[in-house]
Structures are given as structure tokens and as C-alpha cells.
Design an enzyme around this catalytic site. Sequence first.
Site, PDB file in Angstrom:
ATOM      1  N   THR A 150       0.873  -1.266  -0.043  1.00  0.00           N
ATOM      2  CA  THR A 150      -0.101  -0.053  -0.016  1.00  0.00           C
ATOM      3  C   THR A 150       0.957   1.297   0.078  1.00  0.00           C
ATOM      4  O   THR A 150       0.728   1.974  -0.921  1.00  0.00           O
ATOM      5  CB  THR A 150      -0.939   0.073   1.074  1.00  0.00           C
ATOM      6  OG1 THR A 150      -1.693  -1.033   1.058  1.00  0.00           O
ATOM      7  CG2 THR A 150      -1.656   1.274   1.442  1.00  0.00           C
TER       8      THR A 150
ATOM      9  N   ASN B  53      -5.603  -8.961  -8.582  1.00  0.00           N
ATOM     10  CA  ASN B  53      -5.731  -9.551  -7.224  1.00  0.00           C
ATOM     11  C   ASN B  53      -7.220 -10.297  -7.037  1.00  0.00           C
ATOM     12  O   ASN B  53      -7.680 -11.055  -6.356  1.00  0.00           O
ATOM     13  CB  ASN B  53      -5.602  -8.571  -5.992  1.00  0.00           C
ATOM     14  CG  ASN B  53      -6.504  -7.506  -6.074  1.00  0.00           C
ATOM     15  OD1 ASN B  53      -6.335  -6.634  -6.841  1.00  0.00           O
ATOM     16  ND2 ASN B  53      -7.115  -7.151  -5.018  1.00  0.00           N
TER      17      ASN B  53
ATOM     18  N   SER C  99       5.306  -7.081  -2.315  1.00  0.00           N
ATOM     19  CA  SER C  99       4.809  -7.112  -0.755  1.00  0.00           C
ATOM     20  C   SER C  99       5.340  -8.268  -0.180  1.00  0.00           C
ATOM     21  O   SER C  99       5.322  -9.532  -0.940  1.00  0.00           O
ATOM     22  CB  SER C  99       3.315  -7.195  -0.659  1.00  0.00           C
ATOM     23  OG  SER C  99       2.863  -7.379   0.656  1.00  0.00           O
TER      24      SER C  99
ATOM     25  N   HIS D 182       4.189 -10.046   2.569  1.00  0.00           N
ATOM     26  CA  HIS D 182       3.098 -11.336   3.092  1.00  0.00           C
ATOM     27  C   HIS D 182       2.504 -11.819   2.031  1.00  0.00           C
ATOM     28  O   HIS D 182       1.591 -12.801   2.418  1.00  0.00           O
ATOM     29  CB  HIS D 182       2.392 -10.659   4.155  1.00  0.00           C
ATOM     30  CG  HIS D 182       1.158  -9.548   3.798  1.00  0.00           C
ATOM     31  ND1 HIS D 182      -0.117 -10.227   3.825  1.00  0.00           N
ATOM     32  CD2 HIS D 182       1.230  -8.662   3.048  1.00  0.00           C
ATOM     33  CE1 HIS D 182      -0.708  -9.053   3.380  1.00  0.00           C
ATOM     34  NE2 HIS D 182      -0.070  -8.073   3.004  1.00  0.00           N
TER      35      HIS D 182
ATOM     36  N   THR E 285      13.189   4.469  10.524  1.00  0.00           N
ATOM     37  CA  THR E 285      14.178   3.393  10.736  1.00  0.00           C
ATOM     38  C   THR E 285      13.801   2.042  10.208  1.00  0.00           C
ATOM     39  O   THR E 285      12.397   1.577  10.237  1.00  0.00           O
ATOM     40  CB  THR E 285      14.310   3.007  12.264  1.00  0.00           C
ATOM     41  OG1 THR E 285      14.726   4.505  12.677  1.00  0.00           O
ATOM     42  CG2 THR E 285      15.490   2.035  12.732  1.00  0.00           C
TER      43      THR E 285
ATOM     44  N   CYS F  44      -9.187  -6.027   1.813  1.00  0.00           N
ATOM     45  CA  CYS F  44      -9.519  -4.713   2.083  1.00  0.00           C
ATOM     46  C   CYS F  44     -10.840  -4.103   2.078  1.00  0.00           C
ATOM     47  O   CYS F  44     -11.225  -3.241   2.758  1.00  0.00           O
ATOM     48  CB  CYS F  44      -8.595  -3.933   1.676  1.00  0.00           C
ATOM     49  SG  CYS F  44      -6.661  -4.758   1.082  1.00  0.00           S
TER      50      CYS F  44
HETATM   51  N1  PLP Z   1      -1.816  -4.629  -4.436  1.00  0.00           N
HETATM   52  C1  PLP Z   1      -2.265  -5.580  -4.550  1.00  0.00           C
HETATM   53  C2  PLP Z   1      -2.379  -5.992  -6.199  1.00  0.00           C
HETATM   54  C3  PLP Z   1      -2.754  -6.436  -3.630  1.00  0.00           C
HETATM   55  O1  PLP Z   1      -3.224  -7.407  -3.714  1.00  0.00           O
HETATM   56  C4  PLP Z   1      -2.779  -5.932  -2.329  1.00  0.00           C
HETATM   57  C5  PLP Z   1      -3.094  -6.749  -0.940  1.00  0.00           C
HETATM   58  O2  PLP Z   1      -4.313  -7.301  -0.829  1.00  0.00           O
HETATM   59  C6  PLP Z   1      -1.914  -4.698  -2.148  1.00  0.00           C
HETATM   60  C7  PLP Z   1      -1.646  -4.067  -3.027  1.00  0.00           C
HETATM   61  C8  PLP Z   1      -1.496  -4.145  -0.761  1.00  0.00           C
HETATM   62  O3  PLP Z   1      -0.631  -4.766   0.023  1.00  0.00           O
HETATM   63  P1  PLP Z   1      -0.253  -4.547   1.377  1.00  0.00           P
HETATM   64  O4  PLP Z   1      -0.989  -5.475   2.401  1.00  0.00           O
HETATM   65  O5  PLP Z   1       1.243  -5.240   1.352  1.00  0.00           O
HETATM   66  O6  PLP Z   1      -0.363  -3.328   1.841  1.00  0.00           O
END
Ligand code: PLP
Length: 376
Positions: free
Chosen positions: A70, A146, A196, A198, A234, A318
Site C-alpha cells: 500500500t 488480485n 509485498s 506477506h 528506521t 481490504c
Molecule cells: N496491491 C495488490 C494487488 C494487493 O493484492 C494488495 C493486497 O491485498 C496490496 C496492493 C496491498 O498490499 P499490502 O497488504 O502489502 O499493503
Amino acid sequence: MFFDHASTTKIFPSSLQQYVEVSENCYYNPSALYKKGLEAKNYVEKSRSIIKRCLNASMLDQLIFTSGATEADQLAILGSIRKNGGKLLFAEGEHPAIDQEAKDLGQKGYRIEFIKLTKEGVVDIVDFKKKCTPDVVFISIMHISNETGAINPIASLVQIAKQVNPSIIFHSDGVQAFGKIKVNVQQLGVDLYTISGHKIHGPKGIGALYVKQGITIKPVLLGGGQENGKRSGTENVPAIVAFADAATNITKDIEQHYQHVLSLKQYFLDSMKGYAPFRNHSFGSPYIISCSFIGMKAETLLHSLEQYDIYIGTGSACSSKKTNNRTLQAMGLSQEEMISSIRISFSFEQTIEEVQYLVEKIKYEVDRYLSILYKK
Ligand code: PLP
């Protein structure tokens, strides 16, 4: 059984171990001048090189660590745009991290345009060419959706854009691509690329923005000037080290994982052939299945599967509380298809037996629900 890996993944044991080890043994501030600080700094720099290699980046390119995708997405947009600049292009159906920022900029007076999606969920090339005019200064189009797994032809889009205006900055959100398909940022030709931790069995709270050599972005977070002045704060050294470990693990066997997950998706789709309520809306990536079971609300199905310890998604985690799915809407799905749309997303660790179980329980619950509904 977890079938929501597009939302997050379980950390690799080796990445967790490195996270703990670095937290315990090298908790020093990388900006400190004493040798322990240098040790921490070396961890960060080694991890940066590892991840750059996994992205097939040049060692002269930059990689800026952030708190996640994000933040990397925001840095890409806000760091690239200039006041009184030209037009900004975004694809419809981008992740909210992009979409919300784009709409906010639109409200602040920036010239924003959205590119339509085809019914297969990729950007409509005709609409893209129409909107990609010489006054465009910034473009953001995700690599893999996604929501649907649709794969955008980023290299071709970059080529078209740069022919129109070589100084256009092209960003792609690669969160669902990195670690799932081979990513070569140099071949893609992108200026900026988001990843990302995770989503690739690394820790949460860590991500990065790839910045091609020669591209200048403005920092969003100001302060101590870490990350070459591009992102103050940091550095999260344990998470950075664990991220690099996860990136190494996931890219090592990428082809083998891909073939395995493809067989899982194929099995699921084959099992649903001829099943009347089923509609498939997914394309491209084998890691994501977007589909509907007509007549049963997605949320009802999601909760009914919980009793079997099966966890699925209903689109972007989200934004799953919002009723209309922007991506599916942009693809032209009906209201009926949208309210019943679920997202199943795999990890390389899953087995065909798990998918068999998933298919069995989905059919059982959908049949049961629809038979009650039609009896009324
Ligand atoms: N972009 C995409 C395509 C995603 O699938 C996600 C997570 O759902 C994100 C951005 C946001 O990732 P983060 O949780 O690392 O902020």
C-alpha cells in the site's frame, strides 16, 4: 484449509527463523555509526541485492523498502506526479491502494482518466491507446489482478506508452505476480514496480518499490533520510531480511509451483463443468479463481464453508465489506453474478485432495441452499 492466499500467506519457517534471529541478535539501528549499526546496515543491503536479483533488476536500479505494498503504491504515485503536470492514467479495477489515491487526486484537481477493462479482466488496448495521449505523465496498471488473476501485457503497454511520450512514468503493482510468475522488471520495461512480503510467504508490514535507474521520485515520508532519502523511518531490519529469504525461496521453484497450482485450478474448473449455478470469471494466473454460484450470496457461502474449516475470499480482503466489486463491474458482470462471486486463491503448498474437499463442500452447500430457496 486456507484458500485465501491472495489476501495473505503463512510465513516460511526459514523466514520466520531469520526474523527472530535478527530481532534478537541484530536489533541495532542501521543508521548508527558504531560497528553494530553497520552490521544491521549490511543485512539491509544484502537483502536489497537479493530481492533485486529475484526481480531481475539491474544492480544500478533502486529498491526502496516500505511498510508494505500500500505504501509502495502511494510512493509510486505521489512520488512521480508534479503540480501542474499532465494527465494521469489508471486502469479500472486496480487495488484500492491505487484506486483510492487516484480518486483522491482527481478530487484535488489532477487530471485523471481510467482505462476500461475487457470482459476477460485486462485493460482494453483500444481504450488504452485512445487515452494514452502525449500529455500523459504517469500510468499505473497492475501486473496481475488480485480479483481475477487476469494478466496485463505490461511489456507491450509500456512500449506503446513510451512511443507516445518517452518520459511517461509507468508503474505496475506486481503484488500478485512476484513469486507466482517469472518477473523480469528489465524486460517489462517498467519504471516502478510494487511488491509485498506477506503475499510471498514473507512477513507482514514489509514491501518495496522498484525504481528503475534514472527515474527520480520524490519522497512521501520525510525525516531521517533513510532509504537514500526516499523513505524516512528506521528500517525494519528483521522483516527486510525475512522478506529477502521468502523471495529467494519462492523464486527458486517458481516454475514447479506454477505447474502444480495450474493443476489445482484445472481440477477445480473441470469439477465444476456442467454444474448449473457455476460461472467462472478468472483468467490468466492459476493462483486465483474468481467465480460465482448463482443464487447463493458470496457471504453466505463463505460462512457456510467455515464449519468445515474452509476459508475463501469474496474479493479484495481490504474492500470485501463493500457490496459492488469494482473489477467485476468493470468486466461487465451482472448484479446477480457479482453478489455471488467468491475468490479462491491457492498456495503452492496445497494438494489436490484439499481441492477435492473444497469442491465437494461447495457443491453440497450450494445445492442445500438452493433447494431450500426454491422450496419456499
Ligand atoms: N496491491 C495488490 C494487488 C494487493 O493484492 C494488495 C493486497 O491485498 C496490496 C496492493 C496491498 O498490499 P499490502 O497488504 O502489502 O499493503
